[in-house]
Structure formats: structure tokens, C-alpha cells
Design an enzyme around this catalytic site. Sequence first.
Site, PDB file in Angstrom:
ATOM      1  CG  HIS A  69     -49.835  33.255  -0.297  1.00  0.00           C
ATOM      2  ND1 HIS A  69     -50.831  34.056  -0.796  1.00  0.00           N
ATOM      3  CD2 HIS A  69     -48.691  33.986  -0.374  1.00  0.00           C
ATOM      4  CE1 HIS A  69     -50.320  35.230  -1.154  1.00  0.00           C
ATOM      5  NE2 HIS A  69     -49.021  35.202  -0.903  1.00  0.00           N
ATOM      6  CE  LYS A  75     -35.130  32.523  -0.237  1.00  0.00           C
ATOM      7  NZ  LYS A  75     -34.766  33.777  -0.925  1.00  0.00           N
ATOM      8  CE  LYS A  99     -36.711  27.564 -10.496  1.00  0.00           C
ATOM      9  NZ  LYS A  99     -36.044  28.809 -10.894  1.00  0.00           N
ATOM     10  CE  LYS A 111     -36.980  35.656 -10.405  1.00  0.00           C
ATOM     11  NZ  LYS A 111     -36.194  34.429 -10.130  1.00  0.00           N
ATOM     12  CB  SER A 367     -32.010  30.905  -1.042  1.00  0.00           C
ATOM     13  OG  SER A 367     -31.351  31.876  -1.816  1.00  0.00           O
TER      14      SER A 367
HETATM   15  P1  NAD Z   1     -26.492  37.662 -14.255  1.00  0.00           P
HETATM   16  O1  NAD Z   1     -27.031  39.026 -14.410  1.00  0.00           O
HETATM   17  O2  NAD Z   1     -25.455  37.425 -13.219  1.00  0.00           O
HETATM   18  O3  NAD Z   1     -25.901  37.102 -15.627  1.00  0.00           O
HETATM   19  C1  NAD Z   1     -26.579  37.099 -16.843  1.00  0.00           C
HETATM   20  C2  NAD Z   1     -25.536  37.157 -17.940  1.00  0.00           C
HETATM   21  O4  NAD Z   1     -26.177  36.989 -19.211  1.00  0.00           O
HETATM   22  C3  NAD Z   1     -24.786  38.494 -17.976  1.00  0.00           C
HETATM   23  O5  NAD Z   1     -23.403  38.251 -18.024  1.00  0.00           O
HETATM   24  C4  NAD Z   1     -25.285  39.140 -19.266  1.00  0.00           C
HETATM   25  O6  NAD Z   1     -24.342  40.007 -19.866  1.00  0.00           O
HETATM   26  C5  NAD Z   1     -25.575  37.913 -20.118  1.00  0.00           C
HETATM   27  N1  NAD Z   1     -26.498  38.192 -21.235  1.00  0.00           N
HETATM   28  C6  NAD Z   1     -27.520  39.064 -21.306  1.00  0.00           C
HETATM   29  N2  NAD Z   1     -28.116  39.011 -22.510  1.00  0.00           N
HETATM   30  C7  NAD Z   1     -27.431  38.096 -23.224  1.00  0.00           C
HETATM   31  C8  NAD Z   1     -27.543  37.609 -24.551  1.00  0.00           C
HETATM   32  N3  NAD Z   1     -28.487  38.055 -25.367  1.00  0.00           N
HETATM   33  N4  NAD Z   1     -26.671  36.642 -24.949  1.00  0.00           N
HETATM   34  C9  NAD Z   1     -25.717  36.166 -24.135  1.00  0.00           C
HETATM   35  N5  NAD Z   1     -25.553  36.605 -22.869  1.00  0.00           N
HETATM   36  C10 NAD Z   1     -26.400  37.565 -22.425  1.00  0.00           C
HETATM   37  O7  NAD Z   1     -27.784  36.740 -14.025  1.00  0.00           O
HETATM   38  P2  NAD Z   1     -27.825  35.306 -13.354  1.00  0.00           P
HETATM   39  O8  NAD Z   1     -28.123  35.469 -11.920  1.00  0.00           O
HETATM   40  O9  NAD Z   1     -26.659  34.521 -13.788  1.00  0.00           O
HETATM   41  O10 NAD Z   1     -29.159  34.724 -14.026  1.00  0.00           O
HETATM   42  C11 NAD Z   1     -29.162  34.137 -15.318  1.00  0.00           C
HETATM   43  C12 NAD Z   1     -30.425  33.316 -15.486  1.00  0.00           C
HETATM   44  O11 NAD Z   1     -30.488  32.315 -14.457  1.00  0.00           O
HETATM   45  C13 NAD Z   1     -31.728  34.093 -15.372  1.00  0.00           C
HETATM   46  O12 NAD Z   1     -32.684  33.499 -16.216  1.00  0.00           O
HETATM   47  C14 NAD Z   1     -32.140  33.870 -13.923  1.00  0.00           C
HETATM   48  O13 NAD Z   1     -33.533  34.019 -13.728  1.00  0.00           O
HETATM   49  C15 NAD Z   1     -31.715  32.430 -13.742  1.00  0.00           C
HETATM   50  N6  NAD Z   1     -31.502  32.033 -12.355  1.00  0.00           N
HETATM   51  C16 NAD Z   1     -30.616  32.685 -11.560  1.00  0.00           C
HETATM   52  C17 NAD Z   1     -30.419  32.260 -10.249  1.00  0.00           C
HETATM   53  C18 NAD Z   1     -29.381  32.879  -9.351  1.00  0.00           C
HETATM   54  O14 NAD Z   1     -29.138  32.322  -8.265  1.00  0.00           O
HETATM   55  N7  NAD Z   1     -28.746  33.948  -9.722  1.00  0.00           N
HETATM   56  C19 NAD Z   1     -31.189  31.185  -9.742  1.00  0.00           C
HETATM   57  C20 NAD Z   1     -32.082  30.532 -10.589  1.00  0.00           C
HETATM   58  C21 NAD Z   1     -32.224  30.965 -11.896  1.00  0.00           C
END
Ligand code: NAD
Length: 475
Positions: A69, A75, A99, A111, A367
Site C-alpha cells: 500500500h 493494481k 514492476k 493480484k 492500464s
Molecule cells: P492468455 O490466457 O491470453 O494466454 C496464455 C496462453 O498460453 C494461452 O493461449 C494458453 O493456451 C497458452 N498456454 C497455456 N499453457 C501452456 C503450455 N503449457 N505451453 C504453451 N502454451 C500454453 O494469458 P496472457 O494474458 O497472455 O498472459 C500470459 C502470461 O503473461 C501470464 O504469465 C501473465 O501473468 C503474464 N502477463 C500478462 C499481462 C496481460 O496484460 N495480459 C500483463 C503482464 C503479464
Amino acid sequence: MSKNQNKTGSYSFFHCIEKNFDKAAQFISIEKGLLEQIKACNSVYRMHFPVKIGKEIKVIEAYRVQHSHHKLPCKGGIRYSMKVNQDEIMTLAALMTYKCAIVDVPFGGAKGGIKIDPQTISSENIEKITRRYTSELIKKNFIGPGIDVPAPDYGTGEREMSWIFDTFLSLRSGDVDALACVTGKPISQGGVRGRKEATGLGVFYGIRELCHVKEDMYSVGLDVGLVGKKIIIQGLGNVGYHAASFFHESGAIIIALAEREGAIYNEKGLNVSKVFLHLKNNGSILNFPEAKNIKNTEKALELECDILIPAALENVIHKNNANRIKAKIIGEAANGPITPEADEILDKKGVIIVPDIYLNAGGVTVSYFEWLKNLSHVRYGRMEKKFRENVNAEFLKVIETFCKKTISIEEKKMILRGPREIDLVRSGLEDTMINGFHKICDIKKSLKIENMRTAAFVLSINKIIDSYERLGIFP
Ligand code: NAD
């Protein structure tokens, strides 16, 4: 076996982050108790609530964790996955704190997660669960424009963010700032242009910046620049797909893409938008024409390449496969894809790791822009676009008169253009990622730190200490 290890001898995810934090803390001279406060998770809300699915009542397990906090609001994204647990959500909340500090986004880390598999639940039921989860957050004051602002993460997207906003608004009717209770919304619901692709684009900017550092490229035997670099991406979801598209457009070669069901490989390069279309039409990336299938998807991580981008889940590079990783650079697009044991192995091999707490910060950066837009109730560029165009036109007239030359219509169009929302968002993101990269490199150099992760943690912890000190909490 230490108290932080489980039966198999591996560490909890939260302890992995603590280990990274402790490495960085060696470079910071401040009282230990103060570092302990920064490390600790401030609030953990674990909930169970019933939802009627068909004729059955299902008890849903969910979390919201506010790690810090020191800046408000908190966020962080919300993920839907059967792997959701308290340790994971605490860790991801902590990563958000570090981050945000690195990219100068004035939020504390948080989270959320719901333990469901969205692939096996109907969208009506996902909506029911999302709305119920939101009302639980409202009841306990764990959501609000100045309190805690969720966003998309693994398994969630614009659709879920819309439902969260709508539920919030219906229970807080008349709140003029209600739009700012969640980010990652569709444009029509107060979202900002450029949010969907922001994390992937940020990954691209960060890696592009690294590829322009001569000493780093020479240290791993690569040429300067991104063009022609061979890249493997794991996960073709929001982050992976957009990162892959930007790399592809910039002239890098995507040689392999890995999804849950398997991976595809083509040494000459894959056309990312064609693969995505194939995935949409067939429900799988496998059997893409002109590519070889790799049945065991994990094996794709071990192929020869210049840059490996894990963009799916945590802990995918661990002590058992780290030695077989051949990439010279790993860009952590996912959160926590490398375990501390693997990190050490890769460090010894001389692999450059661009850490998650910097590399995937593009999402939270945009964001932040969305949250600001919602609070100001005006689209970026709305006030100045026409003004800029008029000034540019006057300026162009002066140049044409002075040079006695007429500029072509095409050139005019380009020069006269005032900034649109997408232009401003992308330039803000690019600037943030470039600055963040160089700040980490400066710390790495000045403190003679061996890797980017530790340097990124030092940068982040110092910034958090600074804001605690300004709050008067740390004497
Ligand atoms: P998402 O759900 O859109 O995509 C994840 C993809 O990974 C899916 O297509 C899924 O089928 C695939 N997947 C799952 N298990 C797998 C495996 N064993 N091997 C290969 N592919 C696999 O999620 P996202 O939003 O793209 O997030 C992905 C990562 O990025 C996460 O760790 C998330 O915390 C991180 N992240 C996301 C954001 C965001 O803005 N969305 C921001 C920061 C970090």
C-alpha cells in the site's frame, strides 16, 4: 530441507521472488526490518462463494491479494485457472509492486485469481462467477478507483473487465469515477486504445532495446539489431500473440510457436497472423501448413534460437530443463517463467535474461493510462489533435514559402497529422520501456551487478524505500 521448500524439494513461488529480492537487498544499505516490510504481503483475501451451475451448487475458490500500500490504488490482473492458489496470487501481487516501481506507475501491487477452468465453463457461467466475485470484492472494500483496480491476466480479457465494471457500477450507482475501478475494458466501455496489445508491444520494445546494446550482443555472440534474429515464443494468448506479431513485423524470424497441445516449427520463419488464423479456424496450432509439429510442447523451449520468449505460465524453465535451453537471450513475457535454480544455471551459461518485473510492465503502464483517462473523463488527443494539425499546417506553409517548394500530398498528410489516442498511448509506452531499460542498465553498471534481474530489483526496491521515506513511515 528449508521451511520454504515443499516435499519435492522445490521452493514456493513466493519464496522464489523473496530469493530474488534478497539478492538485490545485498546492494542496498537499509535496516533489515524495513526490507522485510517491503517484501511482506499486506492483505490476503481468500474467499469461497456458491454459484449455481446448471442444477448444482458449486463452491468457487478465489483470491485478491494486495501486496503493498505504499502507493494507492493497488493494481494487478485477475487470472482464471485451475492452478490458482494463494502462493501464486501472493507472488504475482508482489511482482506487480516491483514492476510498477520500475516503470514509474504510482500503484501498489495486487493480484486476483479464481480457481476455474474457463475453457470448460460456459460464458454465462463465467459471467455469473465474475459478477459474484466482484460483489465479494466490493463487500470487503477490495475494489474501487482509489482502492484497488483489477485488469486482465491469464484466462481473462476485455469481456470479464466489462462485467466487473458493470457490477461495480450497479452497486455503486452515481460514482462518477466508476469507470476507473478496472482497466483492460473494451473501448466502448471506457477502455483505452492500445491496451490489448500493450504487454506484447512492451516486450517487443524491451527486447529491441537490448538488441541495440553492442556489448550485450557481442557477449552472447550475436549481431546488433533485431532483424534476422531467430525467436521462439511459448503461448499464443494475449501477450504471446501480440509480441510475436510485433517481432515478425520488425524483421525478426519466428521459428517456433508453442501452445498447450504442441508446438510448430519452421526454421525459415512462421507467418504469425496466418498461424493465428489457423488456430482460430482449427482450435489448435498443430498441422499448420509448411511447419513441422512438435508433439511435446515443452521441447520447443529447447530448440536452437537467439531469443526465447516464454509468454504462458510460471516455472516453465526449471532445474531439469535449464541446461538444455539453447537460447542466448530469454525475455520473460510471462510472470515468473524461470525458477531460481534455473536462473542460476542460465546465468552461469551466460544467457541474458530480461526479467518479468521490467519486460511485461507494458500492460500495467497502459492500464495506468486507461485509469487516468477514466478519471479525466476525456479521450487522449481530443483537446489537442485539431490544434496540432492547424499549427502544423501554418508551419508547413511557412516552410513551403521559405523553400519555394511544394510538399507532396502524401508527405503533407504525414506531417500535418495531429496525435490520436493510439499514437499518444504507444509513444508513452515506448518511452517508458526505453527509460526503464536504461535505468536498469545504469544500476547494473554502476553497482557491477551481474544480471538484469538483480539490477531491476535494486532499482525497484530503492524507489519503494524512497516513497515510504516520503510518507514518513521509515524514519
Ligand atoms: P492468455 O490466457 O491470453 O494466454 C496464455 C496462453 O498460453 C494461452 O493461449 C494458453 O493456451 C497458452 N498456454 C497455456 N499453457 C501452456 C503450455 N503449457 N505451453 C504453451 N502454451 C500454453 O494469458 P496472457 O494474458 O497472455 O498472459 C500470459 C502470461 O503473461 C501470464 O504469465 C501473465 O501473468 C503474464 N502477463 C500478462 C499481462 C496481460 O496484460 N495480459 C500483463 C503482464 C503479464
